[in-house]
Design a protein around this motif. Structure first.
Motif, PDB file in Angstrom:
ATOM      1  N   ASN A  93       0.808  -1.101  -0.036  1.00  0.00           N
ATOM      2  CA  ASN A  93       0.133   0.104  -0.026  1.00  0.00           C
ATOM      3  C   ASN A  93       0.738   1.116  -0.028  1.00  0.00           C
ATOM      4  OD1 ASN A  93      -2.862  -1.201   0.607  1.00  0.00           O
ATOM      5  ND2 ASN A  93      -1.362  -2.152   2.129  1.00  0.00           N
ATOM      6  N   ALA A  94       0.306   2.337  -0.680  1.00  0.00           N
ATOM      7  CA  ALA A  94       0.789   3.382  -0.431  1.00  0.00           C
ATOM      8  C   ALA A  94       0.272   4.175   0.798  1.00  0.00           C
ATOM      9  CB  ALA A  94       0.559   4.443  -1.736  1.00  0.00           C
ATOM     10  N   VAL A  95       0.958   5.095   1.510  1.00  0.00           N
ATOM     11  CA  VAL A  95       0.398   5.692   2.552  1.00  0.00           C
ATOM     12  C   VAL A  95       0.600   7.239   2.532  1.00  0.00           C
ATOM     13  CG1 VAL A  95       2.462   5.510   3.945  1.00  0.00           C
ATOM     14  CG2 VAL A  95       0.138   5.439   5.339  1.00  0.00           C
ATOM     15  N   ILE A  96      -0.567   8.030   3.115  1.00  0.00           N
ATOM     16  CA  ILE A  96      -0.655   9.329   3.306  1.00  0.00           C
ATOM     17  C   ILE A  96      -0.720   9.521   4.963  1.00  0.00           C
ATOM     18  CG2 ILE A  96      -1.591  11.569   2.838  1.00  0.00           C
ATOM     19  CD1 ILE A  96      -2.820  10.336   0.110  1.00  0.00           C
ATOM     20  N   LEU A  97       0.205  10.256   5.442  1.00  0.00           N
ATOM     21  CA  LEU A  97       0.311  10.581   6.629  1.00  0.00           C
ATOM     22  C   LEU A  97      -0.122  11.943   7.072  1.00  0.00           C
ATOM     23  CD1 LEU A  97       3.501   8.658   7.013  1.00  0.00           C
ATOM     24  CD2 LEU A  97       1.154   7.614   8.276  1.00  0.00           C
ATOM     25  N   ARG A  98      -1.169  12.248   7.975  1.00  0.00           N
ATOM     26  CA  ARG A  98      -1.763  13.437   8.293  1.00  0.00           C
ATOM     27  C   ARG A  98      -1.393  13.613  10.005  1.00  0.00           C
ATOM     28  NH1 ARG A  98      -4.381  17.061  12.008  1.00  0.00           N
ATOM     29  NH2 ARG A  98      -4.701  19.031  10.759  1.00  0.00           N
TER      30      ARG A  98
ATOM     31  N   VAL B 185       1.429  14.951   4.925  1.00  0.00           N
ATOM     32  CA  VAL B 185       0.917  16.329   4.458  1.00  0.00           C
ATOM     33  C   VAL B 185       1.813  17.257   5.172  1.00  0.00           C
ATOM     34  CG1 VAL B 185      -0.858  17.391   4.549  1.00  0.00           C
ATOM     35  CG2 VAL B 185      -1.292  15.192   4.156  1.00  0.00           C
ATOM     36  N   PRO B 186       2.391  18.208   4.383  1.00  0.00           N
ATOM     37  CA  PRO B 186       3.201  19.395   5.132  1.00  0.00           C
ATOM     38  C   PRO B 186       2.713  20.301   5.839  1.00  0.00           C
ATOM     39  CG  PRO B 186       3.185  19.634   2.846  1.00  0.00           C
ATOM     40  CD  PRO B 186       2.369  18.303   2.848  1.00  0.00           C
ATOM     41  N   ASN B 187       1.405  20.519   5.742  1.00  0.00           N
ATOM     42  CA  ASN B 187       0.511  21.546   6.398  1.00  0.00           C
ATOM     43  C   ASN B 187      -0.459  21.051   7.218  1.00  0.00           C
ATOM     44  OD1 ASN B 187      -1.073  23.645   6.857  1.00  0.00           O
ATOM     45  ND2 ASN B 187      -0.513  24.730   4.988  1.00  0.00           N
TER      46      ASN B 187
END
Length: 415
Positions: free
Chosen positions: A140-145, A178-180
């Motif tokens: 899986n790809a993952v997006i971390l916030r 997520v950089p913001n």
């Protein structure tokens, strides 16, 4: 397009590159990730120290600060967690047979990745490494916030992991932070159903409820950890005391710490004076029902509505019960489906407890602190699911996959 849409679309495209990677290649990448984290320990600490100082200046509560802190030991645990994942069998592509139908078609199921996983979490920079490694090996790809409190540390860790991906000719978008921390961007993230396959929130009850109420993408929930220790009439009281102190005082700001103690009235006279003495020494604040109040000096006497709190500190709710039935009723009413423990030498009582209690992890004579992916042999964990979808309990590699049907025939048609 917006920043969030761009990140989500890139993650979806990146996930497809994992389909061609075999287990050996994945493990080689993970080995380099573990070494990158280990060799940059001081750099991570330097970034993290500044964030911890800011958090203290902003009066962040003690439990959140504890989760935010990364020292050398915790960073080594992150590296070792990745190395443990290397040792685990890759579930992707594994098949199981469902047999042949009377018409001759052969039916199997095969494990496949979920796709793009989004993690939304608070003040837990270690999640960056844990989730990144678990999602990578499970395809899986993952997006971390993460929360703003841990953003710099998370970006530092993610940068190390992304450097390893690039070294192995893989897209950086496989692991994205997520950089913001803008909340509006989080809302936008939760609406990316064209690109994100599942959201896993990890944090306080307020965050979980917010994500559950507002997401347009499926959510795997990890609600609060109200974990209990029930000391049965046939408990080894020395061991019960060890389980209690380890579960309550070893590390308080975590979801597998004990928040409730239930004691059978038959052992209360022997056990609770010892508890009172130990808790006084440790500085644990006690909330207790009328039946147990006499054992404690200055305890907060509570009624039925005083139970079910997640304290995340040196604080606990105690109840003396008449029998095991009453203990089970208490857990059923006030537990959070996370982890429940019984201390007993009675095999029948232990079996009944494990069979009856509705929780993701049910333990006999073992500390609640073992309710953790790394401690249960999963390597790291991406969270502890307390709702019963395809996963329940600590989520490791297999929980980050699903199954599709494979149907093979020889020209059969349906009449």
């Amino acid at each position: 397009m917006s920043l969030i849409t761009d990140l989500s679309r890139e993650a979806k495209a990146a996930a497809k590159t994992l389909a061609v990677l075999d287990e050996a290649k994945k493990n080689a990448v993970l080995k380099d990730m573990a070494e990158a984290i280990r060799s940059h320990t001081q750099g991570i600490i330097d970034v993290n120290t500044k964030e911890v100082a800011r958090a203290k200046e902003n009066n962040l509560d003690a439990a959140m600060i504890d989760r935010l802190i990364l020292d050398a030991d915790r960073i080594e645990d992150m590296a070792q967690g990745i190395e443990t994942i290397i040792e685990l069998e890759d579930p992707v592509g594994k098949t199981r047979s469902l047999g042949k139908r009377p018409n001759g078609i052969d039916i199997r199921k095969m494990r496949i990745p979920l796709g793009v996983v989004c993690m939304i979490y608070e003040a837990r920079p270690n999640v960056t490494a844990d989730a990144g490694a678990l999602c990578f090996k499970s395809g899986n790809a993952v997006i971390l916030r993460g929360g703003k409190e841990a953003l710099d540390t998370s970006l530092a860790i993610a940068g190390l992991l992304q450097d390893v991906l690039v070294k192995h000719d893989l897209p950086k978008a496989l692991i994205t932070v997520v950089p913001n921390p803008d909340r509006a961007l989080m809302q936008e993230l939760m609406e990316q159903r064209d690109y994100i396959d599942v959201i896993i929130p990890r944090g306080g009850e307020g965050l979980i409820n917010y994500v559950t109420d507002n997401a347009k993408v499926p959510v795997i929930q990890h609600f609060k950890g109200v974990c209990h220790l029930y000391v049965d009439k046939d408990a080894d009281l020395d061991n019960a005391m060890e389980l209690l102190l380890n579960g309550k005082t070893q590390r308080t700001g975590v979801c597998n710490a004990l928040e409730g103690l239930i004691v059978h009235q038959a052992v209360a006279d022997d056990f609770l004076p010892r508890v009172a003495e130990a808790f006084k020494e440790k500085g644990v604040k006690v909330h207790v029902n009328e039946a147990g109040a006499s054992y404690f000096d200055g305890a907060d006497v509570i009624g039925e509505d005083g139970y079910g709190e997640e304290y995340l500190g040196l604080e606990i709710a105690i109840r003396v019960v008449d029998d095991m039935d009453m203990a089970l009723e208490h857990i059923n009413q006030f537990g959070s489906f996370h982890t429940e423990v019984i201390s007993t030498q009675d095999t029948a009582a232990a079996e009944r407890f494990q069979r009856t209690v509705d929780a993701a992890v049910v333990m006999v004579n073992a500390s609640s602190r073992f309710s953790d992916g790394s401690q249960l042999g999963l390597g790291a964990e991406i969270g502890i699911a307390t709702t019963k979808l395809h996963a329940y309990g600590p989520m490791g590699l297999e929980s980050l996959t699903t199954e599709k049907y494979l149907v093979n025939g020889e020209g059969q048609i349906r009449s």
